[in-house]
Design a protein around this motif. Structure first.
Motif, PDB file in Angstrom:
ATOM      1  N   ALA A 123      32.247  40.456  38.718  1.00 27.60           N
ATOM      2  CA  ALA A 123      33.028  40.888  37.560  1.00 27.60           C
ATOM      3  C   ALA A 123      32.145  41.680  36.600  1.00 27.60           C
ATOM      4  O   ALA A 123      30.929  41.770  36.757  1.00 27.60           O
ATOM      5  CB  ALA A 123      33.645  39.688  36.860  1.00 27.60           C
TER       6      ALA A 123
ATOM      7  N   LYS B 100      50.420  43.148  44.868  1.00 29.15           N
ATOM      8  CA  LYS B 100      49.906  44.208  44.001  1.00 29.15           C
ATOM      9  C   LYS B 100      48.713  44.868  44.683  1.00 29.15           C
ATOM     10  O   LYS B 100      47.980  44.204  45.421  1.00 29.15           O
ATOM     11  CB  LYS B 100      49.476  43.631  42.646  1.00 29.15           C
TER      12      LYS B 100
ATOM     13  N   VAL C  81      45.119  46.238  45.711  1.00 25.01           N
ATOM     14  CA  VAL C  81      43.737  45.838  45.447  1.00 25.01           C
ATOM     15  C   VAL C  81      42.816  46.923  46.002  1.00 25.01           C
ATOM     16  O   VAL C  81      43.189  47.675  46.899  1.00 25.01           O
ATOM     17  CB  VAL C  81      43.398  44.467  46.075  1.00 25.01           C
ATOM     18  N   ASP C  82      41.618  46.986  45.452  1.00 28.67           N
ATOM     19  CA  ASP C  82      40.653  48.005  45.873  1.00 28.67           C
ATOM     20  C   ASP C  82      39.682  47.497  46.920  1.00 28.67           C
ATOM     21  O   ASP C  82      39.064  48.294  47.632  1.00 28.67           O
ATOM     22  CB  ASP C  82      39.876  48.511  44.656  1.00 28.67           C
TER      23      ASP C  82
ATOM     24  N   HIS D  68      39.999  46.484  41.258  1.00 33.24           N
ATOM     25  CA  HIS D  68      40.557  45.133  41.368  1.00 33.24           C
ATOM     26  C   HIS D  68      40.163  44.563  42.726  1.00 33.24           C
ATOM     27  O   HIS D  68      40.526  45.110  43.772  1.00 33.24           O
ATOM     28  CB  HIS D  68      42.082  45.186  41.238  1.00 33.24           C
TER      29      HIS D  68
ATOM     30  N   ARG E 279      35.410  45.663  36.171  1.00 36.76           N
ATOM     31  CA  ARG E 279      35.966  45.151  37.416  1.00 36.76           C
ATOM     32  C   ARG E 279      36.727  43.846  37.180  1.00 36.76           C
ATOM     33  O   ARG E 279      36.313  43.011  36.396  1.00 36.76           O
ATOM     34  CB  ARG E 279      34.857  44.911  38.435  1.00 36.76           C
ATOM     35  N   GLU E 280      37.822  43.688  37.897  1.00 38.40           N
ATOM     36  CA  GLU E 280      38.636  42.477  37.820  1.00 38.40           C
ATOM     37  C   GLU E 280      38.606  41.786  39.169  1.00 38.40           C
ATOM     38  O   GLU E 280      38.736  42.438  40.215  1.00 38.40           O
ATOM     39  CB  GLU E 280      40.081  42.831  37.447  1.00 38.40           C
ATOM     40  N   VAL E 281      38.424  40.473  39.179  1.00 36.28           N
ATOM     41  CA  VAL E 281      38.364  39.708  40.421  1.00 36.28           C
ATOM     42  C   VAL E 281      39.442  38.631  40.401  1.00 36.28           C
ATOM     43  O   VAL E 281      39.481  37.793  39.498  1.00 36.28           O
ATOM     44  CB  VAL E 281      36.988  39.041  40.627  1.00 36.28           C
ATOM     45  N   THR E 282      40.342  38.662  41.385  1.00 30.48           N
ATOM     46  CA  THR E 282      41.342  37.611  41.559  1.00 30.48           C
ATOM     47  C   THR E 282      40.878  36.685  42.663  1.00 30.48           C
ATOM     48  O   THR E 282      40.544  37.142  43.759  1.00 30.48           O
ATOM     49  CB  THR E 282      42.713  38.217  41.941  1.00 30.48           C
TER      50      THR E 282
END
Length: 220
Positions: free
Chosen positions: A22, A43, A45-46, A3, A26-29
């Motif tokens: 992405a 939360k 994050v990596d 993340h 992989r998730e991108v905020t």
């Protein structure tokens, strides 16, 4: 699933970077402000990609806040391109510094490198060396090498950026991390000389007037 948190107020750029990073699970905020980022950081994050100039704050200060509770790698992505800006980024706790405009492929490669390092791949085997930074165990052709703490940090900074020249100012900032406001540049020269003596000649190359680069005996 890794993340990522991308803090960038240029939304077209942010969308492009998010799209490039992405995929592959992989998730991108994306956050456009420091306030949004603080909320997202509730939360885990990596990895964080962080602009310095934000509409409601300074990315350097936000990075310092992140370092109070997280060891996630932080990559600065900014138009601030002076040497002083780069040093300030590392002093704030950043792990890498990329200047706009940039190539997306380079950013992806830097992100991948950060994830490998953050994921615990602390043992490097290269040029006959076995470098276990997690356990401070080092050897060359099976023979142990004893390194001081500054020598270990210098070696790690060079091998993790192998193929690239690392500026003297950047090395000083990465090697002496105890908050000292002033470090004599001669201390770096002395540490390089001692490390060369222990490792053997031909691995740490001097780029005169700039810094140092790691390469094998053939200069690669």
């Amino acid at each position: 699933m890794p993340h990522f948190l991308l803090v960038e107020d240029d939304l077209p750029l942010a969308r492009g970077v998010a799209l490039a990073l992405a995929g592959e699970g992989r998730e991108v905020t994306v956050c456009a402000s420091a306030q949004q980022a603080r909320k997202a950081l509730e939360k885990p994050v990596d990895l964080v990609i962080l602009d310095v100039g934000l509409p409601d704050g300074n990315g350097l200060e936000l990075c310092r806040e992140i370092r109070l509770f997280s060891r996630a790698p932080v990559i600065f992505l900014t138009a601030n391109d002076t040497e002083a800006d780069e040093v300030a980024g590392f002093r704030a706790g950043g792990d890498d510094y990329i200047v706009k405009p940039f190539r997306v492929g380079v950013l992806r490669a830097r992100v991948d490198a950060m994830l490998r390092r953050a994921g615990g791949e602390e043992v490097l085997v290269l040029d006959g060396f076995r470098l276990d930074f997690a356990h401070a165990a080092f050897s060359k052709d099976g023979q142990p090498i004893t390194l001081s703490a500054p020598e270990q940090r210098l070696l790690r900074a060079l091998v993790c950026e192998r193929g690239r020249t690392v500026r003297r100012e950047t090395l000083i900032d990465r090697v002496w991390t105890d908050g000292m406001e002033y470090v004599d540049e001669n201390a770096l020269s002395v540490t390089v000389r001692r490390l060369r003596k222990k490792l053997g000649e031909g691995y740490i190359h001097t780029v005169y007037g700039v810094g140092y680069r790691w390469g094998d005996r053939d200069g690669g």
